[in-house]
Design a protein around this motif. Structure first.
Motif, mmCIF file in Angstrom:
data_model
loop_
_atom_site.group_PDB
_atom_site.id
_atom_site.type_symbol
_atom_site.label_atom_id
_atom_site.label_comp_id
_atom_site.label_asym_id
_atom_site.label_seq_id
_atom_site.Cartn_x
_atom_site.Cartn_y
_atom_site.Cartn_z
ATOM 1 N N PHE A 60 -14.458 87.364 -7.870
ATOM 2 C CA PHE A 60 -13.213 88.008 -8.312
ATOM 3 C C PHE A 60 -12.003 87.187 -7.858
ATOM 4 O O PHE A 60 -11.077 86.949 -8.619
ATOM 5 C CB PHE A 60 -13.141 89.430 -7.751
ATOM 6 C CG PHE A 60 -11.940 90.193 -8.229
ATOM 7 C CD1 PHE A 60 -11.914 90.755 -9.499
ATOM 8 C CD2 PHE A 60 -10.822 90.324 -7.419
ATOM 9 C CE1 PHE A 60 -10.795 91.448 -9.957
ATOM 10 C CE2 PHE A 60 -9.703 91.015 -7.867
ATOM 11 C CZ PHE A 60 -9.688 91.577 -9.137
ATOM 12 N N ARG A 61 -12.063 86.730 -6.607
ATOM 13 C CA ARG A 61 -10.925 85.937 -6.102
ATOM 14 C C ARG A 61 -10.772 84.635 -6.883
ATOM 15 O O ARG A 61 -9.673 84.256 -7.268
ATOM 16 C CB ARG A 61 -11.115 85.612 -4.622
ATOM 17 C CG ARG A 61 -10.802 86.789 -3.752
ATOM 18 C CD ARG A 61 -11.277 86.521 -2.328
ATOM 19 N NE ARG A 61 -11.383 87.764 -1.622
ATOM 20 C CZ ARG A 61 -10.540 88.158 -0.674
ATOM 21 N NH1 ARG A 61 -9.555 87.386 -0.314
ATOM 22 N NH2 ARG A 61 -10.695 89.312 -0.081
ATOM 23 N N ASP A 62 -11.894 83.931 -7.118
ATOM 24 C CA ASP A 62 -11.833 82.663 -7.853
ATOM 25 C C ASP A 62 -11.237 82.880 -9.239
ATOM 26 O O ASP A 62 -10.383 82.123 -9.688
ATOM 27 C CB ASP A 62 -13.236 82.070 -8.053
ATOM 28 C CG ASP A 62 -13.757 81.434 -6.784
ATOM 29 O OD1 ASP A 62 -12.993 81.359 -5.801
ATOM 30 O OD2 ASP A 62 -14.939 81.037 -6.772
ATOM 31 N N MET A 63 -11.728 83.915 -9.921
ATOM 32 C CA MET A 63 -11.314 84.119 -11.312
ATOM 33 C C MET A 63 -9.893 84.600 -11.440
ATOM 34 O O MET A 63 -9.301 84.491 -12.509
ATOM 35 C CB MET A 63 -12.245 85.140 -11.969
ATOM 36 C CG MET A 63 -13.117 84.515 -13.017
ATOM 37 S SD MET A 63 -13.605 85.718 -14.223
ATOM 38 C CE MET A 63 -12.312 85.577 -15.432
ATOM 39 N N THR A 64 -9.344 85.186 -10.371
ATOM 40 C CA THR A 64 -8.046 85.844 -10.517
ATOM 41 C C THR A 64 -6.936 85.180 -9.703
ATOM 42 O O THR A 64 -5.845 85.717 -9.622
ATOM 43 C CB THR A 64 -8.141 87.325 -10.097
ATOM 44 O OG1 THR A 64 -8.578 87.364 -8.732
ATOM 45 C CG2 THR A 64 -9.091 88.091 -10.971
ATOM 46 N N ARG A 65 -7.241 84.018 -9.115
ATOM 47 C CA ARG A 65 -6.226 83.312 -8.316
ATOM 48 C C ARG A 65 -4.907 83.202 -9.082
ATOM 49 O O ARG A 65 -3.841 83.450 -8.574
ATOM 50 C CB ARG A 65 -6.761 81.908 -8.059
ATOM 51 C CG ARG A 65 -6.413 81.355 -6.732
ATOM 52 C CD ARG A 65 -7.201 80.098 -6.502
ATOM 53 N NE ARG A 65 -8.095 80.263 -5.396
ATOM 54 C CZ ARG A 65 -9.185 79.551 -5.203
ATOM 55 N NH1 ARG A 65 -9.531 78.634 -6.087
ATOM 56 N NH2 ARG A 65 -9.926 79.756 -4.162
ATOM 57 N N ILE A 66 -5.005 82.844 -10.358
ATOM 58 C CA ILE A 66 -3.788 82.589 -11.141
ATOM 59 C C ILE A 66 -3.042 83.872 -11.505
ATOM 60 O O ILE A 66 -1.946 83.807 -12.046
ATOM 61 C CB ILE A 66 -4.085 81.750 -12.405
ATOM 62 C CG1 ILE A 66 -5.233 82.358 -13.200
ATOM 63 C CG2 ILE A 66 -4.359 80.310 -12.039
ATOM 64 C CD1 ILE A 66 -5.516 81.608 -14.510
#
Ligand code: NAP
Length: 365
Positions: free
Chosen positions: A221-227
């Motif tokens: 979730f963190r990787d996909m939503t950093r932006i």
């Protein structure tokens, strides 16, 4: 580009300032004129990104005499400033921009075309969520793709001299037409941004005990939503000037998501995973990426043995844990920058102080 050109940079922020620093460093620019607000001009002169500065009221004088003009403001301002820039430059000048979408800008340039001036759209695929000339980095473009979108009838030697100029920053130029650029950018940049924004929004509204979803959020979730932490102002202009291509991409993505959802309990789902793994493995590992952890700082480093060990050792002594690290491409013997991600803003502050005391240049967020 012949050595030592006069360059004008309109909007001396992260990208404009980085161009000024990089072009002076490479020797492509002998003189850089910045056009910006007076406060920005003072900071840009102090950082060495420009040699001379004028405010927007004097844009005409600022760009007159330039061999190449880079428009580096937000896209909506590029659209406003293009007509007067095209009018004011000297014959033979190459006018370009760095906006993240190309079709709308190229259309305005085409409407204000002059037979003796060459407009070539541009988009450096490098940057960050940092803003302003304070974050300017002479190594920002090293190993980054720099897209140029010349009109079919633009003078080839003008395109070649602009390609040489941006190539001197360490960037790799890629010539595309504006529509192709915008269609591909919609798929690889604009749709992911909207996905991250809407996914985080959906999770925020999830019917679950308060705070539970974020507490459970792990790497994926963190990787996909950093932006999803990106500032809106830049994205407003991108979405408005590429809405049609983004809509097409969103509907293609919806179809793809529906198709994969239909296979949730079927063995065929395995082929979706293996196809995606193969495609992702093809992402070139030698070009610049983007990373934006919540608590981060950026360090300018020189390329010498032991520099990362020195940084790690210093932070370890102070018991500061590095949560994430990205080494921006370092060219042998020259230097570059690294980004360090930490667990808290206190860690960022302490790390910044220690690293500065050690003589390193730190850009805290
Ligand atoms: P930035 O750091 O905010 O710099 C933009 C500069 O434009 C500011 O320093 C500002 O200088 C000037 N400006 C003029 N009118 C403005 C306005 N209405 N609002 C805000 N600033 C205004 O932004 P940037 O990241 O360099 O982005 C500049 C351009 O590069 C954009 O068109 C963007 O699409 C493109 N781009 C950005 C990235 C990225 O990751 N950041 C990557 C590739 C391309 P004054 O205050 O002195 O006017």
């Amino acid at each position: 580009m012949s050595e030592g050109a006069t360059i004008a940079i309109v909007g001396v922020g992260l990208i404009g300032g980085s161009l000024g620093l990089a072009l002076k460093r490479s020797g492509s620019a002998s003189h850089v004129v910045g056009v910006s607000r007076p406060e920005t001009i003072d900071r840009a002169l102090a950082s060495g990104a420009i040699d001379e500065g004028v405010s927007y009221d004097a844009l005409g004088e600022g760009v007159d005499g330039a061999d190449i003009v880079f428009l580096c403001t937000p896209i909506s301002r590029i659209l406003e400033l293009l007509p007067v820039t095209m009018e004011s430059v000297q014959a033979g000048c190459v006018v370009t921009d760095v906006g993240s979408t190309k079709h709308a800008i190229c259309e305005v340039a085409s409407a204000h075309r002059r037979p003796d001036v060459h407009f070539v759209g541009g988009h450096p695929m490098a940057g960050s969520e940092w803003r302003g000339v304070e974050a300017a980095d002479p190594f920002l473009f090293q190993n980054a793709i720099y897209v140029l979108t010349p009109d079919v009838d633009v003078d080839e030697s003008a395109v070649a001299s602009l390609a040489d100029c941006v190539g001197s920053t360490g960037a790799r130029t890629l010539i595309l037409d504006a529509e192709t650029h915008d269609r591909v950018a919609a798929a690889i940049s604009h749709l992911p941004q909207l996905m991250a924004t809407s996914l985080v929004g959906m999770v925020g509204r999830l019917d679950a005990p308060e705070g539970l979803a974020l507490k459970m959020a792990a790497g994926g979730f963190r990787d996909m939503t950093r932006i999803a932490s990106s500032p809106y102002d830049m994205w407003r202009d991108i979405c408005r000037t590429n809405a049609a291509a983004i809509r097409t991409c969103v509907s293609q993505f919806r179809e793809s998501l529906d198709a994969i959802t239909a296979r949730l309990e079927a063995d065929e789902l395995a082929s979706d995973f293996s196809y995606a793994q193969d495609i992702r493995a093809g992402i070139p590992s030698d070009s610049k990426g983007f990373m934006s952890p919540l608590h981060e700082l950026r360090l300018m480093i020189e390329d010498r043995p032991g520099v990362i060990a020195e940084i790690g050792g210093l932070l370890a002594e102070a018991e500061i844990n590095i949560k994430d690290i990205e080494v921006m491409k370092v060219r042998e013997g020259e230097g570059g920058s690294i980004r360090l991600g930490f667990g808290s803003s206190d860690d960022v502050e302490l790390a910044a102080r220690l690293l500065e005391e050690r003589g390193l240049t730190v850009l805290a967020r």
